[in-house]
Design a protein around this motif. Structure first.
Motif, PDB file in Angstrom:
ATOM      1  N   TRP A  18      -4.988   4.384  -7.589  1.00  0.00           N
ATOM      2  CA  TRP A  18      -5.311   5.704  -8.137  1.00  0.00           C
ATOM      3  C   TRP A  18      -4.282   6.091  -9.205  1.00  0.00           C
ATOM      4  O   TRP A  18      -4.646   6.551 -10.285  1.00  0.00           O
ATOM      5  N   LYS A  36      -3.547   4.433  -3.058  1.00  0.00           N
ATOM      6  CA  LYS A  36      -2.729   5.359  -3.824  1.00  0.00           C
ATOM      7  C   LYS A  36      -2.177   4.691  -5.079  1.00  0.00           C
ATOM      8  O   LYS A  36      -2.187   5.286  -6.168  1.00  0.00           O
ATOM      9  N   LYS A  37      -1.714   3.449  -4.960  1.00  0.00           N
ATOM     10  CA  LYS A  37      -1.186   2.727  -6.122  1.00  0.00           C
ATOM     11  C   LYS A  37      -2.273   2.529  -7.180  1.00  0.00           C
ATOM     12  O   LYS A  37      -2.033   2.699  -8.372  1.00  0.00           O
ATOM     13  N   ARG A  70      -0.935   4.701   6.886  1.00  0.00           N
ATOM     14  CA  ARG A  70      -0.131   4.647   5.669  1.00  0.00           C
ATOM     15  C   ARG A  70      -0.294   3.295   4.985  1.00  0.00           C
ATOM     16  O   ARG A  70      -0.408   3.212   3.761  1.00  0.00           O
ATOM     17  N   LEU A 124      -3.650   3.289   3.224  1.00  0.00           N
ATOM     18  CA  LEU A 124      -3.801   4.160   2.066  1.00  0.00           C
ATOM     19  C   LEU A 124      -2.841   3.821   0.916  1.00  0.00           C
ATOM     20  O   LEU A 124      -3.075   4.242  -0.214  1.00  0.00           O
ATOM     21  N   SER A 125      -1.799   3.082   1.183  1.00  0.00           N
ATOM     22  CA  SER A 125      -0.822   2.768   0.154  1.00  0.00           C
ATOM     23  C   SER A 125      -1.428   2.021  -1.043  1.00  0.00           C
ATOM     24  O   SER A 125      -1.193   2.411  -2.188  1.00  0.00           O
TER      25      SER A 125
END
Length: 62
Positions: free
Chosen positions: A15, A12-13, A5, A8-9
């Motif tokens: 993206w 993700k932000k 997590r 990937l955080s």
């Protein structure tokens, strides 16, 4: 799974930042076009005083 997590955080932000539409500017700056089109010089003087008295808006954060 916490390490996954945390890995990937940031991805993700990034993206979401690249694939969302930016919000329109808020505050007094939404009036800029109206002030610019006004023929009265007093309005332009008051606008310049108002803009100089406010700090620039902060960049958009999630």
């Amino acid at each position: 799974m916490g390490w996954l997590r945390s890995l990937l955080s940031p991805v993700k932000k990034l993206w979401l930042r690249l694939h969302t539409t930016p919000k329109k500017r808020r505050g007094i700056y939404i009036l800029y076009e109206d002030v610019k089109s006004c023929p009265c010089e007093d309005v332009h003087v008051l606008w310049s005083i108002l803009v100089e008295s406010h700090p620039p808006p902060l960049p958009w954060k999630q």
